[in-house]
Scaffold this active site. Structure first.
Site, PDB file in Angstrom:
ATOM      1  N   ARG A   1      34.136  32.232  44.943  1.00 13.21           N
ATOM      2  CA  ARG A   1      34.618  31.457  43.949  1.00 13.21           C
ATOM      3  C   ARG A   1      35.118  29.935  44.359  1.00 13.21           C
ATOM      4  O   ARG A   1      35.259  29.665  45.738  1.00 13.21           O
ATOM      5  CB  ARG A   1      36.193  32.013  43.674  1.00 13.21           C
ATOM      6  CG  ARG A   1      36.171  32.850  42.493  1.00 13.21           C
ATOM      7  CD  ARG A   1      37.554  33.846  42.432  1.00 13.21           C
ATOM      8  NE  ARG A   1      38.908  32.798  42.378  1.00 13.21           N
ATOM      9  CZ  ARG A   1      39.901  33.510  42.330  1.00 13.21           C
ATOM     10  NH1 ARG A   1      39.969  34.851  42.379  1.00 13.21           N
ATOM     11  NH2 ARG A   1      40.994  32.837  42.301  1.00 13.21           N
TER      12      ARG A   1
ATOM     13  N   ARG B   1      46.536  25.577  46.784  1.00 19.18           N
ATOM     14  CA  ARG B   1      46.993  26.485  45.958  1.00 19.18           C
ATOM     15  C   ARG B   1      48.370  27.262  46.521  1.00 19.18           C
ATOM     16  O   ARG B   1      49.116  27.484  45.968  1.00 19.18           O
ATOM     17  CB  ARG B   1      45.756  27.776  45.634  1.00 19.18           C
ATOM     18  CG  ARG B   1      44.686  27.417  44.712  1.00 19.18           C
ATOM     19  CD  ARG B   1      43.691  28.360  44.952  1.00 19.18           C
ATOM     20  NE  ARG B   1      44.119  29.595  44.529  1.00 19.18           N
ATOM     21  CZ  ARG B   1      43.125  30.582  44.725  1.00 19.18           C
ATOM     22  NH1 ARG B   1      42.160  30.569  45.279  1.00 19.18           N
ATOM     23  NH2 ARG B   1      43.636  31.754  43.820  1.00 19.18           N
TER      24      ARG B   1
ATOM     25  N   ARG C   1      37.173  36.779  54.616  1.00 23.36           N
ATOM     26  CA  ARG C   1      36.528  37.242  53.239  1.00 23.36           C
ATOM     27  C   ARG C   1      35.392  36.265  52.865  1.00 23.36           C
ATOM     28  O   ARG C   1      34.393  36.683  52.287  1.00 23.36           O
ATOM     29  CB  ARG C   1      37.492  37.306  52.391  1.00 23.36           C
ATOM     30  CG  ARG C   1      37.138  38.054  51.175  1.00 23.36           C
ATOM     31  CD  ARG C   1      38.319  38.302  49.997  1.00 23.36           C
ATOM     32  NE  ARG C   1      38.586  37.125  49.291  1.00 23.36           N
ATOM     33  CZ  ARG C   1      40.038  36.917  49.000  1.00 23.36           C
ATOM     34  NH1 ARG C   1      40.574  37.802  49.234  1.00 23.36           N
ATOM     35  NH2 ARG C   1      40.200  35.663  48.387  1.00 23.36           N
TER      36      ARG C   1
ATOM     37  N   ARG D   1      53.667  31.782  36.649  1.00 29.72           N
ATOM     38  CA  ARG D   1      53.671  31.125  37.897  1.00 29.72           C
ATOM     39  C   ARG D   1      54.643  29.823  38.062  1.00 29.72           C
ATOM     40  O   ARG D   1      54.656  29.230  39.071  1.00 29.72           O
ATOM     41  CB  ARG D   1      52.347  30.530  38.166  1.00 29.72           C
ATOM     42  CG  ARG D   1      51.437  31.259  38.914  1.00 29.72           C
ATOM     43  CD  ARG D   1      49.935  30.685  38.864  1.00 29.72           C
ATOM     44  NE  ARG D   1      49.132  30.885  39.955  1.00 29.72           N
ATOM     45  CZ  ARG D   1      47.981  31.680  39.931  1.00 29.72           C
ATOM     46  NH1 ARG D   1      48.057  32.502  39.052  1.00 29.72           N
ATOM     47  NH2 ARG D   1      47.078  31.694  41.128  1.00 29.72           N
TER      48      ARG D   1
ATOM     49  N   LYS E   1      47.187  40.850  45.147  1.00 31.28           N
ATOM     50  CA  LYS E   1      48.035  41.070  43.919  1.00 31.28           C
ATOM     51  C   LYS E   1      47.019  41.798  43.137  1.00 31.28           C
ATOM     52  O   LYS E   1      47.230  42.944  42.493  1.00 31.28           O
ATOM     53  CB  LYS E   1      48.219  39.898  43.273  1.00 31.28           C
ATOM     54  CG  LYS E   1      49.467  39.326  43.792  1.00 31.28           C
ATOM     55  CD  LYS E   1      50.130  38.184  42.838  1.00 31.28           C
ATOM     56  CE  LYS E   1      49.178  37.030  42.384  1.00 31.28           C
ATOM     57  NZ  LYS E   1      48.521  36.176  43.485  1.00 31.28           N
TER      58      LYS E   1
HETATM   59  P1  AMP Z   1      44.347  33.339  40.199  1.00 32.87           P
HETATM   60  O1  AMP Z   1      43.090  33.861  39.996  1.00 32.87           O
HETATM   61  O2  AMP Z   1      45.619  34.024  39.728  1.00 32.87           O
HETATM   62  O3  AMP Z   1      44.409  32.673  41.700  1.00 32.87           O
HETATM   63  O4  AMP Z   1      44.017  31.993  39.435  1.00 32.87           O
HETATM   64  C1  AMP Z   1      43.372  31.123  39.456  1.00 32.87           C
HETATM   65  C2  AMP Z   1      43.685  29.772  38.947  1.00 32.87           C
HETATM   66  O5  AMP Z   1      43.764  29.772  37.487  1.00 32.87           O
HETATM   67  C3  AMP Z   1      45.023  29.063  39.426  1.00 32.87           C
HETATM   68  O6  AMP Z   1      44.738  28.577  40.606  1.00 32.87           O
HETATM   69  C4  AMP Z   1      45.192  28.204  38.246  1.00 32.87           C
HETATM   70  O7  AMP Z   1      44.620  27.017  38.358  1.00 32.87           O
HETATM   71  C5  AMP Z   1      44.835  29.145  37.380  1.00 32.87           C
HETATM   72  N1  AMP Z   1      46.175  29.790  36.839  1.00 32.87           N
HETATM   73  C6  AMP Z   1      45.996  31.206  36.812  1.00 32.87           C
HETATM   74  N2  AMP Z   1      47.046  31.607  36.228  1.00 32.87           N
HETATM   75  C7  AMP Z   1      47.945  30.451  36.140  1.00 32.87           C
HETATM   76  C8  AMP Z   1      49.209  30.478  35.418  1.00 32.87           C
HETATM   77  N3  AMP Z   1      49.985  31.458  35.260  1.00 32.87           N
HETATM   78  N4  AMP Z   1      49.847  29.243  35.518  1.00 32.87           N
HETATM   79  C9  AMP Z   1      48.813  28.086  35.633  1.00 32.87           C
HETATM   80  N5  AMP Z   1      47.791  28.297  36.187  1.00 32.87           N
HETATM   81  C10 AMP Z   1      47.365  29.385  36.333  1.00 32.87           C
END
Ligand code: AMP
Length: 308
Positions: A139, A150, A127, A88, A13
């Protein structure tokens, strides 16, 4: 253009969002990035989100909805945005609908990157190994263990959005297992088709509006018909008037052809008779009424004085 990029972690994404930013000149709004920045800055939101993120769970809905509500108010988001990692959950999607509705903004499309979970795990492992080799920081939630968590939360809480947006006819699904270039090309194709479609719809709408504009409103149309009618009537009466006038002129001409002295004498006599008749009648009548009124008044005065 307002887009949502939907897909499990590691589907690409972020990479595709970057490309769309360049192509369409719109901003990428990644809740993950914003939360990581909040964690790094040690803000109250960051402190709240830190452990949740590290465990691979989702941060509470109200926290992310609040972040997005503020962010789309920023001037750079006016032209459009790509939401990456938001919504989400279904409540987040419903909150976004409300937000956009309030601002009279339309969501153009939700692009779902569909990927194979086991292939995703392989991708992440490769990666992470490469980053470690290069000495780069990995990360905290990018490890295969956290990624499994996740992915589980994606399946349980985020995947229902596929149905949610497909019901709203907003969903576009692209095969996320192709190369990055191929995925980009596929997204560009569907978005171009979408743009062409909405342009055609707008044109059709404008065309449908044109004849309606050209048509006169009911009142005006009635007035126009009435005016037309009046025009005909006016023509008719004008014709009549012309005939009448012609007759009158002919009569006058006949009279005028009589000897002048006789005509004048006759007219004078008639006028004098009429004048005296009218004056006489009026005077007599007035006198009679006045006499009656006086008699009546006297009688009333008598009656009143007797009573006293
Ligand atoms: P991402 O970089 O989008 O994978 O997000 C990293 C982490 O941030 C996720 O695993 C969640 O813990 C938190 N997070 C990001 N976006 C959301 C969202 N829309 N709702 C809830 N938690 C989020």
């Amino acid at each position: 253009m307002r887009l949502i990029l939907l897909g499990p972690p590691g589907a690409g994404k972020g990479t595709q969002a970057q490309r769309l930013v360049h192509k369409h000149g719109i901003v990428q709004l990644s809740t993950g990035e914003m939360l990581r920045a909040a964690v790094a800055a040690g803000t109250p939101i960051g402190l709240k989100a830190k452990d949740i993120m590290a465990s691979g769970a989702l941060v509470p809905d109200d926290v992310v909805v609040g972040i997005i509500a503020d962010r789309i108010e920023e001037p750079d988001a006016k032209k459009g945005f790509i939401l990456d990692g938001f919504p989400r959950t279904v409540p987040q999607a419903a909150a976004l609908d409300e937000l956009l509705k309030k601002k009279h903004l339309k969501l153009d499309a939700v692009v779902e990157l569909r990927v194979n979970e086991s292939a995703l795990l392989e991708r992440v492992e490769t990666r992470v190994a490469q980053m470690r080799e290069r000495g780069e920081e990995v990360r905290i939630d990018d490890t295969p263990e956290v990624l499994s968590k996740r992915l589980a939360s994606y399946r349980a809480q985020t995947e229902p959005l596929v149905h949610y947006y497909s019901e709203k006819r907003k969903l576009i699904t692209v095969d996320g297992m192709m190369t990055i270039e191929q995925v980009t090309a596929a997204i560009n194709r569907v978005l171009a088709a979408l743009e062409a479609d909405s342009a055609a719809k707008a044109e059709k709408k404008a065309a449908a509006r044109k004849p309606a504009k050209a048509r006169k409103p009911a009142g005006k149309a009635k007035a126009a018909t009435a005016a037309k009618g009046t025009g005909k009537a006016a023509k008719k009466s004008a014709k009549k008037a012309v005939k009448k006038a012609a007759k009158a002129t002919a009569r006058k001409a006949k009279k005028a052809s009589k000897p002048a002295g006789k005509a004048v004498k006759g007219r004078k006599k008639t006028a004098a008779k009429a004048k005296s008749r009218a004056a006489g009648t009026r005077t007599v009548k007035t006198r009679k009424v006045a006499k009656k009124a006086t008699k009546k008044g006297a009688k009333t005065v008598k009656r009143l004085t007797k009573r006293r």
